[in-house]
Design a protein around this motif. Structure first.
Motif, short mmCIF file in Angstrom:
data_model
loop_
_atom_site.label_atom_id
_atom_site.label_comp_id
_atom_site.label_asym_id
_atom_site.label_seq_id
_atom_site.Cartn_x
_atom_site.Cartn_y
_atom_site.Cartn_z
N ARG A 103 0.83 -1.21 0.00
CA ARG A 103 0.00 0.00 0.00
C ARG A 103 0.87 1.25 0.00
O ARG A 103 1.84 1.34 0.72
CB ARG A 103 -0.89 -0.01 1.22
N ARG A 104 0.46 2.20 -0.82
CA ARG A 104 1.18 3.47 -0.90
C ARG A 104 0.81 4.35 0.28
O ARG A 104 -0.31 4.30 0.77
CB ARG A 104 0.82 4.20 -2.19
N PRO A 105 1.74 5.20 0.72
CA PRO A 105 1.39 6.11 1.81
C PRO A 105 0.33 7.11 1.37
O PRO A 105 0.23 7.45 0.19
CB PRO A 105 2.72 6.83 2.12
N GLU A 106 -0.45 7.57 2.31
CA GLU A 106 -1.51 8.53 2.02
C GLU A 106 -0.90 9.85 1.54
O GLU A 106 0.08 10.32 2.08
CB GLU A 106 -2.31 8.76 3.29
N GLN A 107 -1.50 10.41 0.50
CA GLN A 107 -1.04 11.69 -0.02
C GLN A 107 -2.20 12.67 0.01
O GLN A 107 -3.32 12.32 -0.32
CB GLN A 107 -0.55 11.56 -1.46
N ARG A 108 -1.92 13.90 0.40
CA ARG A 108 -2.93 14.94 0.41
C ARG A 108 -2.41 16.12 -0.41
O ARG A 108 -1.23 16.44 -0.35
CB ARG A 108 -3.25 15.40 1.82
N VAL A 109 -3.30 16.73 -1.15
CA VAL A 109 -2.92 17.84 -2.02
C VAL A 109 -3.86 19.00 -1.76
O VAL A 109 -5.07 18.83 -1.72
CB VAL A 109 -3.01 17.43 -3.51
N ASP A 110 -3.29 20.18 -1.59
CA ASP A 110 -4.09 21.40 -1.44
C ASP A 110 -4.37 21.95 -2.82
O ASP A 110 -3.51 22.53 -3.46
CB ASP A 110 -3.33 22.42 -0.60
N VAL A 111 -5.58 21.73 -3.31
CA VAL A 111 -5.92 22.11 -4.68
C VAL A 111 -5.96 23.62 -4.88
O VAL A 111 -5.83 24.11 -5.98
CB VAL A 111 -7.25 21.46 -5.11
N THR A 112 -6.07 24.38 -3.80
CA THR A 112 -6.10 25.84 -3.96
C THR A 112 -4.79 26.34 -4.55
O THR A 112 -4.76 27.30 -5.30
CB THR A 112 -6.38 26.56 -2.63
N ARG A 113 -3.69 25.68 -4.26
CA ARG A 113 -2.40 26.07 -4.84
C ARG A 113 -2.35 25.76 -6.33
O ARG A 113 -1.76 26.48 -7.11
CB ARG A 113 -1.26 25.36 -4.13
N VAL A 114 -2.98 24.68 -6.73
CA VAL A 114 -3.00 24.29 -8.14
C VAL A 114 -3.90 25.24 -8.93
O VAL A 114 -3.55 25.67 -10.02
CB VAL A 114 -3.51 22.84 -8.30
N ARG A 115 -5.03 25.61 -8.38
CA ARG A 115 -6.00 26.46 -9.07
C ARG A 115 -5.49 27.87 -9.31
O ARG A 115 -5.89 28.52 -10.25
CB ARG A 115 -7.30 26.54 -8.27
N ARG A 116 -4.61 28.37 -8.47
CA ARG A 116 -4.11 29.74 -8.63
C ARG A 116 -3.36 29.91 -9.94
O ARG A 116 -3.23 31.00 -10.45
CB ARG A 116 -3.21 30.11 -7.46
N ARG A 117 -2.84 28.83 -10.47
CA ARG A 117 -2.06 28.90 -11.71
C ARG A 117 -2.92 29.18 -12.93
O ARG A 117 -2.43 29.67 -13.93
CB ARG A 117 -1.30 27.59 -11.92
N SER A 118 -4.17 28.82 -12.87
CA SER A 118 -5.05 29.02 -14.02
C SER A 118 -6.49 29.14 -13.54
O SER A 118 -6.81 28.86 -12.40
CB SER A 118 -4.93 27.86 -14.99
N ARG A 119 -7.36 29.52 -14.44
CA ARG A 119 -8.79 29.64 -14.10
C ARG A 119 -9.47 28.32 -14.43
O ARG A 119 -10.11 28.19 -15.47
CB ARG A 119 -9.41 30.78 -14.88
N THR A 120 -9.32 27.37 -13.56
CA THR A 120 -9.88 26.05 -13.79
C THR A 120 -10.70 25.61 -12.57
O THR A 120 -10.53 26.15 -11.49
CB THR A 120 -8.75 25.04 -14.08
N SER A 121 -11.57 24.66 -12.77
CA SER A 121 -12.37 24.16 -11.65
C SER A 121 -11.52 23.31 -10.72
O SER A 121 -10.46 22.81 -11.10
CB SER A 121 -13.54 23.32 -12.17
N GLU A 122 -12.00 23.14 -9.50
CA GLU A 122 -11.29 22.29 -8.55
C GLU A 122 -11.20 20.86 -9.07
O GLU A 122 -10.16 20.21 -8.94
CB GLU A 122 -11.99 22.29 -7.20
N ALA A 123 -12.27 20.37 -9.67
CA ALA A 123 -12.28 19.00 -10.19
C ALA A 123 -11.24 18.84 -11.29
O ALA A 123 -10.51 17.85 -11.32
CB ALA A 123 -13.66 18.63 -10.70
N THR A 124 -11.15 19.80 -12.19
CA THR A 124 -10.16 19.73 -13.28
C THR A 124 -8.75 19.79 -12.71
O THR A 124 -7.86 19.05 -13.14
CB THR A 124 -10.39 20.88 -14.28
N ALA A 125 -8.53 20.66 -11.74
CA ALA A 125 -7.21 20.78 -11.11
C ALA A 125 -6.83 19.48 -10.41
O ALA A 125 -5.70 18.99 -10.54
CB ALA A 125 -7.19 21.94 -10.13
N LEU A 126 -7.76 18.90 -9.67
CA LEU A 126 -7.47 17.65 -8.97
C LEU A 126 -7.23 16.50 -9.93
O LEU A 126 -6.39 15.63 -9.66
CB LEU A 126 -8.61 17.30 -8.01
#
Length: 71
Positions: free
Chosen positions: A2-25
């Protein structure tokens, strides 16, 4: 194995472009090699329906304006 749990803050990804949270994730999920079935979203607003639909496990919660005992 099993891989270790990973968490991502999508707000950092979204700042790069005008995209939805779902698209960024989705972009982050693919980049990290996470399987579709291993995704989850916990959201508290009607505007988050797209992200809840994107995740394999979507959870909607009632928003609270504070932490502590509820009346």
């Amino acid at each position: 194995m099993r891989r270790p749990e990973q968490r991502v803050d999508v707000t950092r990804v979204r700042r790069r472009s005008r995209t939805s949270e779902a698209t960024a994730l989705e972009s982050v999920r693919r980049e990290l090699g996470v399987e579709d079935r291993d995704t989850a979203a916990i959201k508290d607003s009607e505007k988050d329906i797209g992200m809840l639909n994107w995740a394999a496990d979507g959870f909607a919660v009632h928003p609270h304006h504070g932490v502590g005992p509820q009346p």
